[in-house]
Design a protein around this motif. Structure first.
Motif, short mmCIF file in Angstrom:
data_model
loop_
_atom_site.label_atom_id
_atom_site.label_comp_id
_atom_site.label_asym_id
_atom_site.label_seq_id
_atom_site.Cartn_x
_atom_site.Cartn_y
_atom_site.Cartn_z
N ALA A 170 -94.88 66.81 101.91
CA ALA A 170 -95.26 67.83 101.21
C ALA A 170 -96.55 67.81 100.33
CB ALA A 170 -93.96 68.67 100.63
N ALA A 171 -96.64 66.57 100.06
CA ALA A 171 -98.00 66.52 99.14
C ALA A 171 -99.24 66.47 99.65
CB ALA A 171 -97.67 65.10 98.38
N ASP A 172 -100.22 66.87 99.14
CA ASP A 172 -101.62 66.81 99.83
C ASP A 172 -102.39 65.22 99.68
OD1 ASP A 172 -101.71 69.76 100.36
OD2 ASP A 172 -101.81 69.96 98.14
N VAL A 173 -101.94 64.60 98.63
CA VAL A 173 -102.46 63.30 98.56
C VAL A 173 -101.39 62.50 97.71
CG1 VAL A 173 -103.68 63.70 96.30
CG2 VAL A 173 -104.39 61.81 97.61
N LEU A 174 -101.30 61.30 98.14
CA LEU A 174 -100.08 60.49 97.47
C LEU A 174 -100.87 59.14 96.71
CD1 LEU A 174 -97.63 60.15 100.44
CD2 LEU A 174 -97.21 61.23 98.09
N ILE A 175 -100.19 58.93 95.69
CA ILE A 175 -100.76 57.72 94.85
C ILE A 175 -99.46 56.69 94.97
CG2 ILE A 175 -101.29 56.68 92.83
CD1 ILE A 175 -102.75 59.31 92.17
N VAL A 176 -99.41 55.81 95.44
CA VAL A 176 -98.30 54.81 95.62
C VAL A 176 -98.56 53.76 94.59
CG1 VAL A 176 -96.70 53.94 96.85
CG2 VAL A 176 -97.74 55.75 97.68
N ALA A 177 -97.83 53.28 93.62
CA ALA A 177 -97.90 52.23 92.84
C ALA A 177 -96.80 51.00 92.77
CB ALA A 177 -98.08 52.41 91.33
N ALA A 178 -97.16 49.71 93.08
CA ALA A 178 -95.88 48.88 93.21
C ALA A 178 -96.75 47.34 93.09
CB ALA A 178 -95.82 48.87 94.96
N GLY A 179 -95.77 46.54 92.34
CA GLY A 179 -96.03 45.18 92.21
C GLY A 179 -95.42 44.22 93.22
N ARG A 180 -95.14 43.10 92.72
CA ARG A 180 -94.46 42.07 93.58
C ARG A 180 -95.35 42.06 94.74
NH1 ARG A 180 -89.24 40.78 91.65
NH2 ARG A 180 -89.51 39.00 93.22
N GLU A 181 -94.83 42.20 96.15
CA GLU A 181 -95.61 42.04 97.30
C GLU A 181 -96.39 43.11 97.80
OE1 GLU A 181 -92.21 44.05 99.01
OE2 GLU A 181 -92.57 42.96 97.26
N PRO A 195 -103.36 61.68 102.90
CA PRO A 195 -104.07 60.19 102.54
C PRO A 195 -103.26 59.35 101.41
CG PRO A 195 -105.36 62.41 102.51
CD PRO A 195 -104.24 62.83 102.75
N VAL A 196 -103.28 58.47 101.32
CA VAL A 196 -102.55 57.45 100.46
C VAL A 196 -103.42 56.60 99.70
CG1 VAL A 196 -100.63 55.76 100.28
CG2 VAL A 196 -100.43 57.63 101.99
N ALA A 238 -108.09 59.78 89.52
CA ALA A 238 -109.50 60.19 89.71
C ALA A 238 -109.82 60.57 91.29
CB ALA A 238 -110.72 59.53 89.15
N GLN A 239 -109.50 59.26 92.05
CA GLN A 239 -109.68 59.61 93.59
C GLN A 239 -108.79 60.80 94.13
OE1 GLN A 239 -112.11 58.54 95.10
NE2 GLN A 239 -112.30 56.22 95.11
N ALA A 240 -107.50 60.96 93.63
CA ALA A 240 -106.68 61.95 94.11
C ALA A 240 -107.10 63.28 93.69
CB ALA A 240 -105.28 61.54 93.32
N VAL A 241 -107.72 63.23 92.52
CA VAL A 241 -108.35 64.73 92.04
C VAL A 241 -109.60 65.03 92.83
CG1 VAL A 241 -109.85 65.78 89.93
CG2 VAL A 241 -107.63 64.34 89.49
N LEU A 242 -110.33 64.17 93.15
CA LEU A 242 -111.67 64.51 93.96
C LEU A 242 -111.09 65.10 95.28
CD1 LEU A 242 -113.95 61.61 93.40
CD2 LEU A 242 -114.19 64.00 92.40
N ILE A 243 -110.13 64.67 95.99
CA ILE A 243 -109.54 64.95 97.22
C ILE A 243 -108.72 66.39 96.94
CG2 ILE A 243 -107.59 64.44 98.76
CD1 ILE A 243 -108.26 61.63 98.52
N SER A 244 -108.00 66.53 95.85
CA SER A 244 -107.47 67.75 95.45
C SER A 244 -108.46 68.92 95.21
CB SER A 244 -106.64 67.54 94.14
OG SER A 244 -105.30 66.72 94.33
N ARG A 245 -109.76 68.49 94.62
CA ARG A 245 -110.65 69.51 94.65
C ARG A 245 -111.04 70.11 95.89
NH1 ARG A 245 -112.47 70.29 89.42
NH2 ARG A 245 -112.02 68.67 87.79
N ALA A 246 -111.34 69.31 96.83
CA ALA A 246 -111.78 69.61 98.01
C ALA A 246 -110.61 70.43 98.79
CB ALA A 246 -112.07 68.42 99.09
N ILE A 247 -109.49 70.03 98.63
CA ILE A 247 -108.34 71.01 99.16
C ILE A 247 -108.28 72.12 98.66
CG2 ILE A 247 -105.92 71.03 99.37
CD1 ILE A 247 -105.93 67.99 99.78
#
Length: 252
Positions: A170-181, A195-196, A238-247
């Motif tokens: 449902a999201a227009d763009v995703l930010i996924v944060a993870a450590g370990r592997e 876009p991820v 910031a990258q997600a914002v630029l994509i969101s602005r275009a959307i």
């Protein structure tokens, strides 16, 4: 030019605001603040607090407030946050201060936040990833995007990841944060046509536990995604914002 000088003379704008309008930046003992970055790049300058004195952080934040109506600060420690609150209580007591872990946003009482018709999904693998995700979230909220936050769904229990697929899609763009592997962004990217943006986090044990293993895994993802540097929540936001602005522009 004359109107600007007259405005400074009658006190309707400050010398710093006039300098920002003329040059695009303001020079002080704490450094140069890029007041025009929002108009030029679509993303405001964030004040990187790490390595700066509390006095420098306060000075730059006050300059940002004076020239743009808000200040966005990252990697703020407790001493700097306390100094900022103390200083603003005297100079601008009506300013609103929001803090999430090491990220701080200050809004002048006259500031009118923007609105974007776009939703950014922010996903974390575990609790340790939350401060980095917070940094990204504050950037997105500052730009006026809607944020849908999903925490603690690492792939060690894949069922809790799959349970959230509808929200991811449902999201227009995703930010996924993870450590370990760093497997979570790859798994999520394989399930959506959104876009991820993958954010490796400095967490784990031994070899590669400083975020190196997560970064390498994300760079080698067999599903298509973009990768920012280790702990670079601001850049991801910031990258997600630029994509969101275009959307937002397309929808309007």
């Amino acid at each position: 030019m004359r109107e600007l000088l007259e405005a400074v003379a009658d006190g309707s704008i400050s010398p710093a605001a006039a300098e920002a309008e003329l040059n695009g930046y303001v020079t002080s003992e704490a450094g140069r603040f890029d007041a025009a970055r929002q108009q030029r790049r679509g993303i405001p300058e964030a004040i990187f607090a790490e390595g700066k004195s509390a006095a420098q952080v306060v000075a730059l934040a006050e300059t940002a407030l004076e020239t743009t109506g808000r200040a966005l600060l990252t990697r703020v420690d407790d001493e700097q946050a306390t100094a900022l609150r103390t200083a603003l209580a005297d100079s601008d007591p009506e300013a609103a201060i929001e803090r999430r872990h090491s990220t701080v946003r200050v809004l002048a009482p006259t500031y009118e936040p923007p609105e974007l018709d776009a939703t950014v999904g922010i996903v974390t693998g575990g609790t340790v990833d939350e401060p980095v995700a917070d940094e990204a979230e504050v950037v997105c909220l500052d730009a006026g995007a809607t944020v849908d936050r999903v925490d603690d769904i690492g792939v060690a229990s894949l069922a809790r990841t799959l349970d959230q697929v509808d929200r991811f899609r449902a999201a227009d763009v995703l930010i996924v944060a993870a450590g370990r592997e760093g497997a979570l962004p790859t798994v999520v990217a394989g399930l959506v046509d959104t876009p991820v943006i993958a954010v490796p986090v400095d967490s784990g044990y031994g070899y590669g536990g400083d975020g190196g293993a997560a970064l390498a895994g994300m760079l080698q993802s067999c599903t298509v995604l973009s990768v920012v540097n280790i702990d670079a929540g601001f850049v991801a936001g910031a990258q997600a914002v630029l994509i969101s602005r275009a959307i937002d522009r397309a929808r309007r």
